[in-house]
Design a protein around this motif. Structure first.
Motif, PDB file in Angstrom:
ATOM      1  N   GLU A 158       8.597  -7.216   5.773  1.00 27.13           N
ATOM      2  CA  GLU A 158       8.306  -7.657   4.461  1.00 27.13           C
ATOM      3  C   GLU A 158       9.003  -8.415   4.282  1.00 27.13           C
ATOM      4  N   ARG A 159       8.771  -9.709   2.926  1.00 23.64           N
ATOM      5  CA  ARG A 159       9.348 -10.694   2.577  1.00 23.64           C
ATOM      6  C   ARG A 159       9.984  -9.976   1.293  1.00 23.64           C
ATOM      7  N   GLU A 160       9.439  -9.189   0.364  1.00 23.21           N
ATOM      8  CA  GLU A 160      10.426  -8.604  -0.601  1.00 23.21           C
ATOM      9  C   GLU A 160      11.211  -7.331  -0.049  1.00 23.21           C
ATOM     10  N   LEU A 161      11.644  -7.563   1.147  1.00 21.56           N
ATOM     11  CA  LEU A 161      12.649  -6.755   1.887  1.00 21.56           C
ATOM     12  C   LEU A 161      14.030  -6.424   0.917  1.00 21.56           C
ATOM     13  N   PRO A 162      14.334  -7.629   0.257  1.00 19.26           N
ATOM     14  CA  PRO A 162      15.963  -7.701  -0.325  1.00 19.26           C
ATOM     15  C   PRO A 162      15.844  -6.569  -1.584  1.00 19.26           C
ATOM     16  N   LEU A 163      14.471  -6.603  -2.171  1.00 14.67           N
ATOM     17  CA  LEU A 163      13.965  -6.416  -3.165  1.00 14.67           C
ATOM     18  C   LEU A 163      14.036  -4.676  -3.232  1.00 14.67           C
ATOM     19  N   LEU A 164      13.495  -4.342  -2.249  1.00 16.15           N
ATOM     20  CA  LEU A 164      13.458  -2.657  -1.727  1.00 16.15           C
ATOM     21  C   LEU A 164      14.779  -2.203  -1.559  1.00 16.15           C
ATOM     22  N   ARG A 165      14.961  -3.135  -0.401  1.00 18.95           N
ATOM     23  CA  ARG A 165      16.691  -2.544  -0.724  1.00 18.95           C
ATOM     24  C   ARG A 165      17.531  -2.102  -1.663  1.00 18.95           C
ATOM     25  N   ALA A 166      17.398  -3.545  -2.828  1.00 16.48           N
ATOM     26  CA  ALA A 166      18.992  -3.032  -3.914  1.00 16.48           C
ATOM     27  C   ALA A 166      17.697  -1.922  -4.913  1.00 16.48           C
ATOM     28  N   LEU A 167      16.592  -1.904  -4.908  1.00 14.69           N
ATOM     29  CA  LEU A 167      16.153  -0.619  -5.723  1.00 14.69           C
ATOM     30  C   LEU A 167      15.749   1.087  -4.956  1.00 14.69           C
ATOM     31  N   ILE A 168      15.949   1.079  -3.463  1.00  4.27           N
ATOM     32  CA  ILE A 168      15.568   1.831  -3.092  1.00  4.27           C
ATOM     33  C   ILE A 168      16.751   2.329  -1.935  1.00  4.27           C
ATOM     34  N   GLY A 169      17.169   1.620  -1.298  1.00  4.21           N
ATOM     35  CA  GLY A 169      18.146   1.951  -0.492  1.00  4.21           C
ATOM     36  C   GLY A 169      19.298   3.112  -1.278  1.00  4.21           C
ATOM     37  N   GLY A 170      19.926   3.073  -2.624  1.00  2.00           N
ATOM     38  CA  GLY A 170      20.713   4.128  -2.765  1.00  2.00           C
ATOM     39  C   GLY A 170      20.234   4.957  -3.837  1.00  2.00           C
ATOM     40  N   PRO A 171      20.210   5.173  -4.965  1.00  2.00           N
ATOM     41  CA  PRO A 171      20.020   5.673  -6.001  1.00  2.00           C
ATOM     42  C   PRO A 171      18.575   4.943  -6.357  1.00  2.00           C
ATOM     43  N   LEU A 172      17.753   6.515  -6.809  1.00  2.00           N
ATOM     44  CA  LEU A 172      16.485   5.848  -6.500  1.00  2.00           C
ATOM     45  C   LEU A 172      16.158   5.822  -8.623  1.00  2.00           C
ATOM     46  N   PRO A 173      15.882   5.122  -8.395  1.00  2.00           N
ATOM     47  CA  PRO A 173      15.554   4.840  -9.936  1.00  2.00           C
ATOM     48  C   PRO A 173      14.436   5.317 -10.401  1.00  2.00           C
ATOM     49  N   SER A 174      14.162   6.403 -11.954  1.00  2.00           N
ATOM     50  CA  SER A 174      12.526   7.434 -12.590  1.00  2.00           C
ATOM     51  C   SER A 174      12.198   6.018 -12.588  1.00  2.00           C
ATOM     52  N   PHE A 175      12.395   5.289 -13.095  1.00  2.00           N
ATOM     53  CA  PHE A 175      11.070   4.158 -13.108  1.00  2.00           C
ATOM     54  C   PHE A 175       9.880   4.331 -11.928  1.00  2.00           C
ATOM     55  N   LEU A 176      10.414   4.009 -10.495  1.00  2.00           N
ATOM     56  CA  LEU A 176       9.673   4.622  -9.661  1.00  2.00           C
ATOM     57  C   LEU A 176       8.631   5.822  -9.396  1.00  2.00           C
ATOM     58  N   PHE A 177       8.747   6.927 -10.275  1.00  2.00           N
ATOM     59  CA  PHE A 177       8.079   7.270  -9.889  1.00  2.00           C
ATOM     60  C   PHE A 177       7.616   8.120 -11.261  1.00  2.00           C
ATOM     61  N   PRO A 178       6.139   8.054 -11.805  1.00  2.16           N
ATOM     62  CA  PRO A 178       5.808   8.028 -12.648  1.00  2.16           C
ATOM     63  C   PRO A 178       5.113   9.352 -11.987  1.00  2.16           C
ATOM     64  N   VAL A 179       4.493   9.849 -13.225  1.00  2.51           N
ATOM     65  CA  VAL A 179       4.464  11.759 -13.352  1.00  2.51           C
ATOM     66  C   VAL A 179       2.923  10.804 -13.010  1.00  2.51           C
ATOM     67  N   PRO A 180       2.360  11.546 -12.090  1.00  2.00           N
ATOM     68  CA  PRO A 180       0.951  11.459 -12.172  1.00  2.00           C
ATOM     69  C   PRO A 180      -0.154  11.675 -13.504  1.00  2.00           C
ATOM     70  N   PRO A 181      -1.227  11.607 -13.616  1.00  2.00           N
ATOM     71  CA  PRO A 181      -1.817  12.272 -15.187  1.00  2.00           C
ATOM     72  C   PRO A 181      -2.630  12.761 -14.026  1.00  2.00           C
ATOM     73  N   GLU A 182      -3.099  12.676 -12.808  1.00  2.00           N
ATOM     74  CA  GLU A 182      -3.936  13.624 -12.720  1.00  2.00           C
ATOM     75  C   GLU A 182      -3.317  14.357 -11.331  1.00  2.00           C
TER      76      GLU A 182
END
Length: 320
Positions: free
Chosen positions: A55-79
């Motif tokens: 995956e070419r964006e692996l550094p970005l994924l590691r920065a945002l998912i490799g530790g504490p998870l930001p809430s914007f990664l989990f928008p609440v499904p409307p359905e």
């Protein structure tokens, strides 16, 4: 740290369920990055980890998912059953101030120094879509069947015992305490993070890749949410149920497969996902099996759970 979710009468009335393919994608990537995961996932990890390596964006994924998870990664499904593309649209639409605050907290920079969402979210969304297609989509039918089956069982708990029984049975770390929902242990001074559900309600999301843990969104934009371990996750790591060969010429392959799948109570939608046929086709076949006394159905409101009868158990045993 305990998390306390405060309810109003309006928020209690808005408790609902949803399934999140985006959330499962994020959690799957997190496991592959080596920061979480239970032994039950290890066979999948060994097969899937090489897939993520390219995956070419692996550094970005590691920065945002490799530790504490930001809430914007989990928008609440409307359905209840959103598509991953619909959830990614919600991710791309994250409000700027919220994004900067969450991003800064994860990577350790002040919010004012964080990049704007336009510089990050399009890349992130495309990377997560590739991860979904690679890691989740091939097994989504079976995953969705497990998740929907869990929802069906808990919906019956809600009907039979009310909101208290539903919430008390979610997980050992979830407790209904004096009208408030407490997640992750008991409340003690200076160790409680408070989430106000307001009138937006609470969304309960069964999860495969968060198993066996429970997670709560500490920074909800609207509805509060709890991600809890779905029952039956072990079924995903088992080979597909083999229909007894002796019954197939008599009942037909689809009806025999339905009986084999109904060793546990399942909804019509869960059966459709597991067998790869339409819900209407499942309903037709179930009607015939009920008429033969091989399947029983318990209905509560719009929810129906199907299970094979003792007669069917004997029939399967005799043909095995």
């Amino acid at each position: 740290m305990a998390v306390e979710i405060r309810f109003t009468a309006a928020s209690v009335a808005r408790v609902r369920f949803a399934v999140s393919p985006l959330g499962e994608t994020v959690l799957a990537v997190r496991i592959l990055l080596g920061t979480a995961g239970h032994a039950v996932h290890q066979p999948w990890v060994r097969a899937a980890r090489p897939l993520l390596a390219g995956e070419r964006e692996l550094p970005l994924l590691r920065a945002l998912i490799g530790g504490p998870l930001p809430s914007f990664l989990f928008p609440v499904p409307p359905e209840r059953l959103p598509s991953v593309t619909a959830e990614l649209d919600l991710l791309r639409a994250t409000e700027e101030a919220f994004f900067r605050r969450e991003y800064g907290a994860v990577v350790g920079v002040p919010a004012e120094e964080a990049p704007g969402p336009a510089a990050v979210l399009p890349r992130l969304a495309e990377a997560l879509l590739r991860c979904h297609d690679l890691l989740i989509a091939p097994q989504w039918g079976r995953m969705r069947a497990v998740l929907e089956s869990d929802i069906g069982r808990r919906a019956l708990t809600l009907v039979d015992g009310g909101v208290h029984a539903l919430l008390a049975g979610l997980h050992r770390d979830v407790a209904w305490d004096e009208g408030q929902l407490v997640v992750h242990g008991r409340r003690t001074p200076h160790s409680v993070h408070t989430v106000d559900a307001g009138g937006h309600g609470l969304v309960l999301l069964p999860s495969v890749f968060n198993w066996p843990n429970v997670g709560v969104d500490k920074s909800p934009v609207a509805a509060a949410s709890i991600r809890y371990p779905a029952e039956g996750v072990g079924l995903l790591r088992e080979p597909s149920t083999e229909a007894p060969a002796g019954l197939a010429p008599v009942l037909g392959r689809t009806r025999t497969a339905l009986l084999a799948a109904l060793a546990e109570p399942l909804t019509t939608g869960a059966l459709a996902g597991r067998l790869g046929i339409t819900p209407s086709a499942v309903s037709q076949h179930l009607g015939a099996l009920r008429g033969a006394g091989l399947v029983s159905t318990r209905r509560t409101g719009r929810t129906a759970l199907h299970q094979r009868t003792e007669r069917a158990n004997h029939l399967l045993g005799e043909s095995g």
